[in-house]
Design an enzyme around this catalytic site. Structure first.
Site, PDB file in Angstrom:
ATOM      1  N   THR A  44      54.929 -11.186 -12.560  1.00  0.00           N
ATOM      2  CA  THR A  44      54.795  -9.892 -11.897  1.00  0.00           C
ATOM      3  C   THR A  44      55.120  -8.777 -12.876  1.00  0.00           C
ATOM      4  O   THR A  44      55.535  -9.037 -14.008  1.00  0.00           O
ATOM      5  CB  THR A  44      55.717  -9.851 -10.655  1.00  0.00           C
ATOM      6  OG1 THR A  44      55.435  -8.676  -9.892  1.00  0.00           O
ATOM      7  CG2 THR A  44      57.196  -9.850 -11.033  1.00  0.00           C
ATOM      8  N   ASN A  45      54.911  -7.545 -12.460  1.00  0.00           N
ATOM      9  CA  ASN A  45      55.342  -6.382 -13.227  1.00  0.00           C
ATOM     10  C   ASN A  45      56.559  -5.797 -12.532  1.00  0.00           C
ATOM     11  O   ASN A  45      56.731  -5.977 -11.334  1.00  0.00           O
ATOM     12  CB  ASN A  45      54.242  -5.315 -13.240  1.00  0.00           C
ATOM     13  CG  ASN A  45      53.165  -5.607 -14.255  1.00  0.00           C
ATOM     14  OD1 ASN A  45      53.097  -6.696 -14.810  1.00  0.00           O
ATOM     15  ND2 ASN A  45      52.307  -4.637 -14.469  1.00  0.00           N
ATOM     16  N   ILE A  46      57.356  -5.048 -13.254  1.00  0.00           N
ATOM     17  CA  ILE A  46      58.509  -4.400 -12.640  1.00  0.00           C
ATOM     18  C   ILE A  46      58.032  -3.119 -11.961  1.00  0.00           C
ATOM     19  O   ILE A  46      57.469  -2.234 -12.612  1.00  0.00           O
ATOM     20  CB  ILE A  46      59.585  -4.071 -13.697  1.00  0.00           C
ATOM     21  CG1 ILE A  46      60.094  -5.366 -14.330  1.00  0.00           C
ATOM     22  CG2 ILE A  46      60.725  -3.286 -13.054  1.00  0.00           C
ATOM     23  CD1 ILE A  46      61.010  -5.131 -15.516  1.00  0.00           C
TER      24      ILE A  46
END
Ligand code: C5P
Length: 215
Positions: A29-31
């Site tokens: 995922t991305n932050i």
């Protein structure tokens, strides 16, 4: 000052991260907390717009007056956007879309055998670039979270993705927190907004947007 400057406008937007599964218990995922996107959705609704928010997984309540559509992966986000973009006057991509996803998703949990694990990743669709290149593209707004050279990257994105407006911020200024400092980039140049709460920054973005749509 008009109280509801975006009355009658339909806004489609994305926010939050996307989650790309590796197996049933793991993913990449991305932050992204989703806070900036949700603050913007709320400010748009307060300005009178009809807002549809395609959201990745976040721990935030649905802003009052906003329709939220929940998705997990970039491909689900892409599909949810494409289904609705025909009705939208404005598209705003705030989501931190994962640029890559695992090529194969394991049906069962991957066991720890051997020393390491190699993942094969493939590109996800660029939702914003695709929307902006539609023949009847809506007014397109992008976000640029950069760790350096904000002016160059953000104004580059404005041109490369053929957007009307880019909201740029240095990642160290806004990520996860409740305040943000952004610079707006449009055809006329760059417009820095003061550091403020994400709610106030969202109001500033909406005011700029309303002014651009007026002309
Ligand atoms: O090129 P970059 O990913 O930095 O561009 C960021 C902008 O593009 C954001 O507005 C983001 O929501 C959008 N984007 C997208 N789909 C992707 C990657 C980025 O809509 N796959």
């Amino acid at each position: 000052l008009q109280a509801k400057p975006l009355a009658g406008h339909t806004v489609l937007m994305t926010a939050g991260p996307t989650y790309e599964p590796i197996d049933p218990v793991r993913g990449i995922t991305n932050i992204s907390s989703g806070k900036m996107g949700y603050a913007l959705a709320r400010a748009l609704a307060l300005a009178g717009a009809k807002v549809q928010l395609i959201s990745g997984p976040v721990a935030l309540p649905v802003p009052y007056g906003v329709e939220r559509i929940d998705v997990q992966t970039a491909r689900e986000m892409h599909q949810a956007v494409m289904q609705r973009v025909g009705q939208a006057r404005i598209f705003i991509g705030v989501a931190a879309v994962a640029d890559f996803r695992p090529l194969d998703v394991a049906a069962d949990k991957i066991k720890k055998t051997g020393d390491g694990l190699t993942l094969n990743l493939t590109r996800n669709p660029d939702i914003l670039a695709e929307v902006a290149s539609l023949p009847a593209a809506p007014f397109c707004v992008g976000f640029a979270a950069e760790s350096q050279n904000l002016d160059t990257y953000a104004s580059g994105k404005l041109q490369a993705k053929r957007l009307q407006l880019v909201v740029g911020n240095l990642v160290q200024d806004g990520m996860g927190g409740d305040t943000n400092q952004v610079v707006l980039f449009d055809a006329a140049g760059s417009h820095p907004l003061p550091r403020a709460s994400k709610t106030e920054v969202a109001t500033g973005i909406v005011a700029h947007l309303a002014k651009m749509l007026e002309v």
